[in-house]
Each structure stands twice: as C-alpha cells, then as structure tokens.
Design an enzyme around this catalytic site. Sequence first.
Site, PDB file in Angstrom:
ATOM      1  N   ASP A 263      62.744  59.383  40.434  1.00  0.00           N
ATOM      2  CA  ASP A 263      63.345  58.657  41.546  1.00  0.00           C
ATOM      3  C   ASP A 263      63.656  59.675  42.641  1.00  0.00           C
ATOM      4  OD1 ASP A 263      64.485  56.666  43.135  1.00  0.00           O
ATOM      5  OD2 ASP A 263      65.536  55.738  41.469  1.00  0.00           O
ATOM      6  N   TYR A 264      64.159  59.188  43.755  1.00  0.00           N
ATOM      7  CA  TYR A 264      64.357  60.000  44.953  1.00  0.00           C
ATOM      8  C   TYR A 264      65.278  61.192  44.679  1.00  0.00           C
ATOM      9  CZ  TYR A 264      64.758  60.618  50.069  1.00  0.00           C
ATOM     10  OH  TYR A 264      64.699  61.094  51.357  1.00  0.00           O
TER      11      TYR A 264
END
Length: 709
Positions: A263-264
């Site tokens: 994820d980011y």
Amino acid sequence: MTEKQLSELLQDMTLSEKVMQLVQLNGDFYGGADLLTGPAAAFHLTENEPYRVGSVLSEHGAAHLKALQDKFIAEQPHHIPAMFMADVIHGYKTAFPVPIALGASFDPELAEETAVIAAKEASAAGIHVTFSPMADLARDSRWGRCMESFGEDPCLNSRMTAAMVRGFQGENCGDKGKVASCFKHFAAYGAVQSGRDYNVAELSERTLFEDYLPAYEAAVNSGAEMAMTAFNTLDRVPCTISQKLLRDVLRDKMGFEGVLISDYNAIGETVIHGAAEDSRDAAEKAINAGVDIDMMSDCYLNDLEKLVKSGEVSEKTVDEAVMRVLRLKNKLGLFEDPCKDASEEDEKRLCCCKEHMELSRKAAAECIVLLKNNGILPLKAKKIAVIGSLCESRDIVGSWAIFADNSKTVTLRAALEELCPDIEFEFLPQDIPDEKALAAAEKAEAVILALGEDQLGTGESRSRTDISLPEEQKRLFEKISEVNPNTVVLLFGGRPLAIPEIAEKAAAIIELWLPGTAGCLGAADILSGKISPSGRLSMSFPYCTGQLPISYSAFNTGRPKDDNSKGFIPFISNYMDAPNIPLYPFGYGLSYTSFEYSPVTLDSNVLTAGGGITADVRVKNTGDRAGKEVVQLYIRDVKGSVVRPLRELKDFKKISLAPGEEQTVSFEITEDMLRFYDINMERTAEKGSFILYIGPDSTTENSAEFRLI
C-alpha cells in the site's frame, strides 16, 4: 510475448532496470513536477528517471496516458511499457453504490455487472489495473473504511469479492474493456483495534483463518492478478514485511502467483512501526517477504540495488519479482499494444452513458434497505417537506469515487422532482430546525428527512469514536417529528450508525448508503413504490457505539443472556445500560410485500463424509405487490473441539415472487460447508449435531437438525 521471450528480456536487463520495474510513483512526478524540492526530492531522481519505473499510480485519461506511455517507451532502455493503476473502487466516471451497499444487495451477479461497467470506462481511459475489490471483513463501524467492505460475514464477503474480480477481469484481463484486479488489503485490515484506521490488529490465528482470510482466498481462486498488503500489523509484524503472511499463507497456502504490491508508502512505514531500522532494512525485509512493487516509498528505489550488490538480497529474488511484473504486462497485452484500450472516443462514448447510468440507478435500488415502515411507504402523501442538507448535496457517491463525474450526480431533490411529479415538494436543504423548517413540516402531509453522512464523513482515515448522528441532526429530527409524526428518515452514509432514537419515533427509515451517480433515482423508485425494497443489511446496526465490534456470528459465553430477556441481569454476560443484541441484525430488511416461510425439510437428517443432503423451504409472497426476498441459510455446529459460532451464513439466494406466488428454495449441504479450524488448527468437519436455519435474516428460528457421521 512467450515465456521464453520474457525470460530473455529479463536476462538482458541491468540490475538498475530490474529495480525500477519494482517501483511505483504517483502523478506528482509527471507533468512538470520539480524533482529537487517537495516530496519528490526524497526520491533523488533525475529528470528522466521517473519514466523508467514499472508503474504509475492514479493517473488517468486516454489522451494523457497515451502521451505518458510514449514517454515511458522512449526512455526505458528496453522500451518496456508502464502499467497505469488506480483506485476504481465502485465505478470510474459512473459511480455505483459503495461496496458496503453492494453487499446489502446480496446479489453477486449485480456486483459483477457494476465491475464490468467500471472496467469498460476505466480501460477506455487508459487504466490497466484497479485496486479493487477490498476483501477486508468489517465488524466495527467506527472504522471509516467500512464503506469499502462488503460487510461482516465471510460467506457474503467471499461471494461478492469473487464476483467483482470476475467483472473487472473477465476471462482474460488483456481483453478489450477489461482491467487487472488487485484485491486488498492483505490481511485483516478491517480488524484494526478500536476501529482506528492504520492501527494494529490483534487476532488469534484461528479467527484470522476462519473469518478474515476466506474472502482473500476467494479473490485468489477467482484469478485476481494482483494483491495489496495491509498497513496494519498482525502478530505484531507489519503485514508488508511478514514472510509468514505473504509467503507462507498467501503464496504457498493459497497458491497466489500474481503481483504483490505494497500500500502507499507501507514499506517505508515499517520503519515508523519500529520493525525496520531504516529504509534499507525495510527494503530487505519487504522484498524477501515477497512484495514485488513498492508503492510510493523510496526504499526499493534507493536501497534495493545496494542490497543485491552487498549480498543481503539475492538477485534471484529480484528476478522473480520482476518476472511477475513482466508477466502481468504481457497478460494485459502491453508489449503488443502499450496503450491497450485507451481511446478518447470510447472514453467520451462510455463514461456516464445512458446504459451505465441506468445500472447505477438499478444497483442503488437493489442495495437500499428498508429498516422500518409503519405503512407510510410507499409515499401516499401529496404534499411533502424534504428537509436536510443532504437533500441537495452531490457529495453522496463515496469518498473513493475519486474519478466520478460530479456534474452527473443526481441529487435527491432532482430525483424526486423527476420521478414524483404528482407530489408537491418543498425542499429545505438545512440541518437547523428553525421556524421555516418547522412551519414547512407542520403544514406538510409527510416529511422526508435526509440525515447521516456525506462522502467526506466516511472512508479512509475517517474513524469515529461515536457513530450516532451529529447532535444537530438529532435535534432536527426531534423537532420535526414533534410537529409531524409522519416523518420518513433517509440515511446516507458508508457505515452502520447507532440510531435508537430515530428507530423509536420515525414513521419509516430507509438506509440509502452512498448510492452513486444515479443512486437517488433508485431511491425515488423505492419511495414512490415503483420498486419494492429488497436490500438486506451486510453489517449489523448496533444499538450504540459501545457494542462495537459486533457480529451476528458471535460465540456463546458460559453465562449467556437470552436475546428475549429485557434489562440488566447481574452475573450474566450483558450490559447495564444497553442490550446485547444490535438494533438491526445482519441480513435484516423489510419489503412492501410480505413473505411466508414453510418449515425447513431435509431429504435426510444424516450427512455422511463426502456426501450431501438437500434442505428445502417453501417461500410465498403473501402480500399484494411483487417483491424480492433474500433466502438465507445458516448453520450452527452444536459442539466442537473449539467453541463454534452460534450460527454462520453458508449460502443465500435472492428470488423474485409475484403476489400469491410461492417457490421451493433448495440448498445443498455438503461436508465442506461444515469445515473449520479445529483444536490442532487443521481444517476439518467434526462429526456430531448441527442445526440448520433458513429464513429472512440472521435471527430466524426456522430450523431443522442433522448429524454428520
């Protein structure tokens, strides 16, 4: 390209090229961004290096992405195209109801239809991969990302997740109008403590495997091409660097062979967690755990090549990751057509076209849940006051509908005026019960109150400690219902809310969710009686925040309280100030018609290992309107080597019946439906007694018993 050609390409790439294929940057690095200042500076990139990474986040639009792809192919030494990825969660330009609402439809085929349309629009806009579906189980509506979940139940979650993957990808993600599906967030992101986003998750291994992992496995079994790691820790290890979770469970046990992306900045955040010493350590842990793409951190970019050269990471490990990325690009057909389906003409023709808007409307109607109705619905009044700021708001499609065309959003006011021309409406888009609002309510035959949350009130990072309505809305309801008891409450939002006061006094309550671009037209179809509501709750509505997390599939304690008992009972498992049971249970929802169930019949009360039995029930529409009913099958394992839930959803069927029509609904019961993780953490079905329930929601007592021998 053939597998042999991909291997030859890989062998010809430099280590630096390989590492760049494992890096994903967002749009900040394109379109004239200053790489020497701001967030981009930490990545230490030269002017042309952003065009050599393997994938790009959140850029969209056919013309823009075709031009961007040309630059990538020109700059990349082997002319390898980039993959363009984005969060197309519940629609691209045409937004459909948020996933928690789609879960309430209990209609996987409908969910698949919405994903098909989302893929058509997104692929025409040049997008190759969507970060959807979110397969996270959610049982705590303090967590704002409930709106992205299909709900609290593993069976429902799995069926809807699989349907979305099929819709996005079809038979081949490289086909026209298809995109690759990336399920998320692996794993148990929906179990964050206290419902606080990005928090830790503390689960027993059995709870993880029984409740939280099945939907992810359903995505794998449906052929999802990508998976995304979760921000949270499990067993006190960040999911993004957990070899046990990512290699042992996801790849080895589940058989996932696709691309795994963080994820980011999740790899970088492992340093903040205190599980990695620095970005170099984080990169080493993530790549060895099997994370192929580093989304928006500089860990792989600045440290992975050094780790290989120092011998801390094997180049073979990097090669395996790069090969998975190249294979996906090949499946998408990017080596032959780097821009795939990107087309300005198709983009203009498809986005928010009539067909897509009609499905947005239809989907919303199927997802709407009628929670209460004293007979006021469908609307009979001819003079109605519509009050509440949400009645004219366009911010009702969902916080992750980031590409939705807001200009096309149909407001509640526009929908009612279009579809109910015979009714005289007075609209007051305000949440303050001033003299004007009270006067309008008093002279109206009925009132529609638009309450709840808009799309900024729920979603990622939108956690709450109190899920009741805002005090301003509570006061509005109290004042309005005092002067006009014929008050219908329309609840907008992306999570179950605690509304005991509303439930007690409102004449009717409709859960509208965040319904999408044309969703309010679906709401008007329900309000006017054109369509009978058929949505059923995908998450329990708690009586109060203090009950959370809550689920119908709870366990008995040694001192259980009978659900029919009222008030506080000392030395029994209950609260002094609230009931144990939710306000509205999982699977619950009313209709404008009524349905009658026959007793359950079994063709045998003995199930043998490897065999099956059939459970039947007759369902009759006893009302005067056509309607749809969600027939739900639950099973209770009476005694196990570990404590078993009071009941678990095992199957469901949504049927349509005309007035007076009846239908036999049959379910096949197999040994596999009875399997669970036993005292030794082996998935098995233990011999013994079972109770099977078939009815309209999770509280049904319409049952039969059988034994597994």
